[in-house]
Scaffold this motif. Structure first.
Motif, PDB file in Angstrom:
ATOM      1  N   GLU A  26      55.287   7.709  33.375  1.00  0.00           N
ATOM      2  CA  GLU A  26      54.833   9.097  33.224  1.00  0.00           C
ATOM      3  C   GLU A  26      53.473   9.342  33.880  1.00  0.00           C
ATOM      4  O   GLU A  26      53.106  10.489  34.137  1.00  0.00           O
ATOM      5  CB  GLU A  26      54.767   9.480  31.741  1.00  0.00           C
ATOM      6  CG  GLU A  26      56.132   9.594  31.084  1.00  0.00           C
ATOM      7  CD  GLU A  26      57.041  10.559  31.840  1.00  0.00           C
ATOM      8  OE1 GLU A  26      56.577  11.673  32.171  1.00  0.00           O
ATOM      9  OE2 GLU A  26      58.204  10.204  32.098  1.00  0.00           O
ATOM     10  N   SER A  27      52.737   8.269  34.176  1.00  0.00           N
ATOM     11  CA  SER A  27      51.418   8.445  34.798  1.00  0.00           C
ATOM     12  C   SER A  27      51.519   8.872  36.264  1.00  0.00           C
ATOM     13  O   SER A  27      50.588   9.457  36.812  1.00  0.00           O
ATOM     14  CB  SER A  27      50.605   7.146  34.705  1.00  0.00           C
ATOM     15  OG  SER A  27      50.301   6.851  33.361  1.00  0.00           O
ATOM     16  N   VAL A  36      41.695   9.323  38.903  1.00  0.00           N
ATOM     17  CA  VAL A  36      41.853   7.869  38.794  1.00  0.00           C
ATOM     18  C   VAL A  36      43.254   7.454  39.227  1.00  0.00           C
ATOM     19  O   VAL A  36      43.445   6.452  39.934  1.00  0.00           O
ATOM     20  CB  VAL A  36      41.567   7.398  37.346  1.00  0.00           C
ATOM     21  CG1 VAL A  36      41.909   5.915  37.201  1.00  0.00           C
ATOM     22  CG2 VAL A  36      40.113   7.635  36.990  1.00  0.00           C
ATOM     23  N   ALA A  37      44.252   8.231  38.831  1.00  0.00           N
ATOM     24  CA  ALA A  37      45.635   7.913  39.193  1.00  0.00           C
ATOM     25  C   ALA A  37      45.847   8.058  40.702  1.00  0.00           C
ATOM     26  O   ALA A  37      46.565   7.264  41.325  1.00  0.00           O
ATOM     27  CB  ALA A  37      46.602   8.813  38.428  1.00  0.00           C
ATOM     28  N   VAL A  38      45.222   9.067  41.317  1.00  0.00           N
ATOM     29  CA  VAL A  38      45.319   9.246  42.771  1.00  0.00           C
ATOM     30  C   VAL A  38      44.711   8.039  43.481  1.00  0.00           C
ATOM     31  O   VAL A  38      45.267   7.527  44.468  1.00  0.00           O
ATOM     32  CB  VAL A  38      44.620  10.547  43.217  1.00  0.00           C
ATOM     33  CG1 VAL A  38      44.521  10.608  44.742  1.00  0.00           C
ATOM     34  CG2 VAL A  38      45.372  11.766  42.696  1.00  0.00           C
ATOM     35  N   THR A  39      43.570   7.568  42.983  1.00  0.00           N
ATOM     36  CA  THR A  39      42.914   6.395  43.569  1.00  0.00           C
ATOM     37  C   THR A  39      43.818   5.172  43.493  1.00  0.00           C
ATOM     38  O   THR A  39      43.945   4.412  44.466  1.00  0.00           O
ATOM     39  CB  THR A  39      41.585   6.109  42.847  1.00  0.00           C
ATOM     40  OG1 THR A  39      40.712   7.231  43.008  1.00  0.00           O
ATOM     41  CG2 THR A  39      40.913   4.858  43.401  1.00  0.00           C
ATOM     42  N   ASN A  40      44.470   4.970  42.349  1.00  0.00           N
ATOM     43  CA  ASN A  40      45.350   3.812  42.187  1.00  0.00           C
ATOM     44  C   ASN A  40      46.624   3.953  43.007  1.00  0.00           C
ATOM     45  O   ASN A  40      47.137   2.953  43.538  1.00  0.00           O
ATOM     46  CB  ASN A  40      45.676   3.609  40.711  1.00  0.00           C
ATOM     47  CG  ASN A  40      44.511   2.988  39.953  1.00  0.00           C
ATOM     48  OD1 ASN A  40      44.001   1.935  40.324  1.00  0.00           O
ATOM     49  ND2 ASN A  40      44.051   3.657  38.905  1.00  0.00           N
ATOM     50  N   ARG A  41      47.121   5.169  43.144  1.00  0.00           N
ATOM     51  CA  ARG A  41      48.277   5.386  44.029  1.00  0.00           C
ATOM     52  C   ARG A  41      47.880   5.087  45.473  1.00  0.00           C
ATOM     53  O   ARG A  41      48.673   4.536  46.247  1.00  0.00           O
ATOM     54  CB  ARG A  41      48.783   6.819  43.893  1.00  0.00           C
ATOM     55  CG  ARG A  41      50.059   7.098  44.710  1.00  0.00           C
ATOM     56  CD  ARG A  41      50.442   8.556  44.630  1.00  0.00           C
ATOM     57  NE  ARG A  41      49.437   9.416  45.245  1.00  0.00           N
ATOM     58  CZ  ARG A  41      49.372  10.731  45.086  1.00  0.00           C
ATOM     59  NH1 ARG A  41      50.253  11.360  44.307  1.00  0.00           N
ATOM     60  NH2 ARG A  41      48.427  11.436  45.683  1.00  0.00           N
ATOM     61  N   GLY A  82      46.356  -3.601  36.473  1.00  0.00           N
ATOM     62  CA  GLY A  82      45.863  -2.222  36.527  1.00  0.00           C
ATOM     63  C   GLY A  82      46.957  -1.212  36.818  1.00  0.00           C
ATOM     64  O   GLY A  82      48.131  -1.543  37.006  1.00  0.00           O
ATOM     65  N   GLN A  83      46.538   0.038  36.885  1.00  0.00           N
ATOM     66  CA  GLN A  83      47.490   1.125  37.096  1.00  0.00           C
ATOM     67  C   GLN A  83      48.158   1.043  38.467  1.00  0.00           C
ATOM     68  O   GLN A  83      49.324   1.424  38.625  1.00  0.00           O
ATOM     69  CB  GLN A  83      46.763   2.469  36.947  1.00  0.00           C
ATOM     70  CG  GLN A  83      47.709   3.652  36.834  1.00  0.00           C
ATOM     71  CD  GLN A  83      46.968   4.957  36.607  1.00  0.00           C
ATOM     72  OE1 GLN A  83      46.045   5.302  37.351  1.00  0.00           O
ATOM     73  NE2 GLN A  83      47.363   5.684  35.567  1.00  0.00           N
ATOM     74  N   ASP A  84      47.420   0.522  39.478  1.00  0.00           N
ATOM     75  CA  ASP A  84      48.031   0.389  40.805  1.00  0.00           C
ATOM     76  C   ASP A  84      49.226  -0.554  40.770  1.00  0.00           C
ATOM     77  O   ASP A  84      50.275  -0.285  41.384  1.00  0.00           O
ATOM     78  CB  ASP A  84      46.997  -0.086  41.827  1.00  0.00           C
ATOM     79  CG  ASP A  84      46.273  -1.356  41.406  1.00  0.00           C
ATOM     80  OD1 ASP A  84      46.304  -1.681  40.208  1.00  0.00           O
ATOM     81  OD2 ASP A  84      45.649  -2.011  42.273  1.00  0.00           O
TER      82      ASP A  84
END
Length: 400
Positions: free
Chosen positions: A12-13, A22-27, A50-52
């Motif tokens: 869902e993130s 932060v999510a854009v950075t990890n994507r 991490g999220q990435d």
């Protein structure tokens, strides 16, 4: 199903239209790993929990895009992914391929197919850059992506920007043939020391246009402003002059610069071996301009002091200087004569260094900053210097 081709992304993130910063950075870490690593490393080189890494697992591993081959190496294979992912990746690929025959297309067309429910996909925007990156990985060398008509690098920042405003970006696939491939390979070889490998991985043409720019900017002014060849005094040809002028202009569209404007400068309609040969000739002409200028200065000095090509500058100028009276050497002249005399008194066998030093003393400019006009002025000023010194010297004994 209402949307039969909607990919299943269990995260869902990322499975949403708007991602926090932060999510854009990890994507971006994930899309960078997809685009910029030729060899697929475990977890695409991403480490930790991490999220990435989470994004990578949910979009690539769980969907079957990233798999382990029989020899234990990792492969990225759209055809082995689950059906809805395969459908989306094929759609993206077909969109890029269509531009080879239909011409440049806006990313807005692609996003309409991915987002609009009428096409049976209705994706959330968050994961789209990841799937575009998967397709671009194998196709990026054949594609040109533009923003408002200007070619941009194919990297994670561009994918993020496309995701925000797809209508601003367009893409076109180059229709390659042997002539084009050979032409670009030849240019790569010519300007290889100015190519940045990381740029090469990010675009099809801009890296090479940038390399040519770096080469040209590194040239001294005496090369860039040459209108007549220093070695022969013959005018630069019309075609070469057109190419030199093109080098000075901003390169807003790298593809057009390389594939259209350069051939046009040489009065050719398409890229071919003749264009390559003429670029090579022009490069040699500019690369050797300063060396040719120094050699010309040496010849001019030799001519002014009535020497021959067999006589060294050291011998020629030392004999001339030693023939002057003591009064002449000690006299304070009105202009720069004393500085030039001092240089001549210290002439060595290093003719190139001496030529550069006397050129600066006579004209006030380093030869890097010369042009044909300054060369003409140098000759005139050197003749005037010699005449002034010799006129004084002829009456020096009467001044005692």
């Amino acid at each position: 199903a209402v949307y039969p081709h909607t990919p299943t992304v269990n995260n869902e993130s990322i499975n949403k239209d708007r991602l926090p910063g932060v999510a854009v950075t990890n994507r971006s870490k994930l899309t960078t790993a997809i685009l910029e690593n030729d060899v697929i490393q475990p977890n695409l080189g991403l480490t930790g929990t991490g999220q990435d890494v989470s994004f990578m697992r949910s979009t690539l591993i769980q969907t079957g895009v990233l798999q382990q081959a029989d020899d234990s190496t990792l492969i990225m294979d759209a055809e082995k992914s689950e059906e809805s992912i395969r459908y989306v990746l094929r759609l993206i690929r077909d969109f890029f391929l269509s531009t080879a025959t239909e011409g440049e297309r806006s990313f807005e067309d692609l996003y309409e197919q991915l987002l609009d429910y009428r096409f049976g996909i209705s994706m959330k925007k968050g994961a789209i850059p990841v799937f575009i990156a998967v397709v671009l990985r194998d196709m990026k060398k054949d594609l040109i992506i533009k923003s408002n008509g200007y070619e941009v690098k194919i990297n994670s920042d561009t994918l993020n920007s496309i995701n925000e405003k797809p209508e601003v970006y367009s893409v076109q696939m180059e229709d390659w043939d042997t002539d084009k491939t050979d032409y670009l390979s030849a240019l790569e070889a010519l300007f290889s020391e100015y190519i940045i490998d990381k740029e090469r991985a990010q675009n099809s043409f801009a890296y090479l246009a940038s390399a040519i720019d770096r080469w040209y900017l590194a040239l001294p002014k005496c090369a860039k402003e040459m209108l007549r060849r220093y070695s022969t005094d013959k005018a630069v040809s019309k075609k070469h002059k057109g190419f030199f002028q093109l080098l000075k202009t901003p390169k807003t569209n790298a593809r057009d610069f390389l594939m259209l404007q350069i051939p046009s400068a040489f009065e050719e309609s398409t890229v071919n071996e003749s264009v390559t040969d003429q670029v090579n000739c022009c490069k040699q002409e500019l690369d050797s301009a300063k060396t040719d200028l120094v050699a010309r200065i040496i010849r001019e000095i030799t001519a002014v002091f009535a020497g021959t090509n067999d006589t060294s500058l050291k011998t020629l100028l030392t004999e001339w200087y030693e023939g002057l009276s003591k009064n002449t050497i000690q006299n304070v002249f009105a202009n720069n004569e004393n500085a030039i005399l001092k240089l001549i008194s210290t002439v060595t066998n290093d003719e190139h260094t001496f030529a550069e030093r006397i050129a600066k003393a006579v004209t006030g400019l380093r030869i890097d900053d010369w042009n044909n006009t300054i060369l003409d002025q140098f000759r005139t000023s050197l003749i005037s210097f010699k005449e002034t010194i010799e006129a004084f010297d002829s009456t020096a004994d009467q001044r005692q």
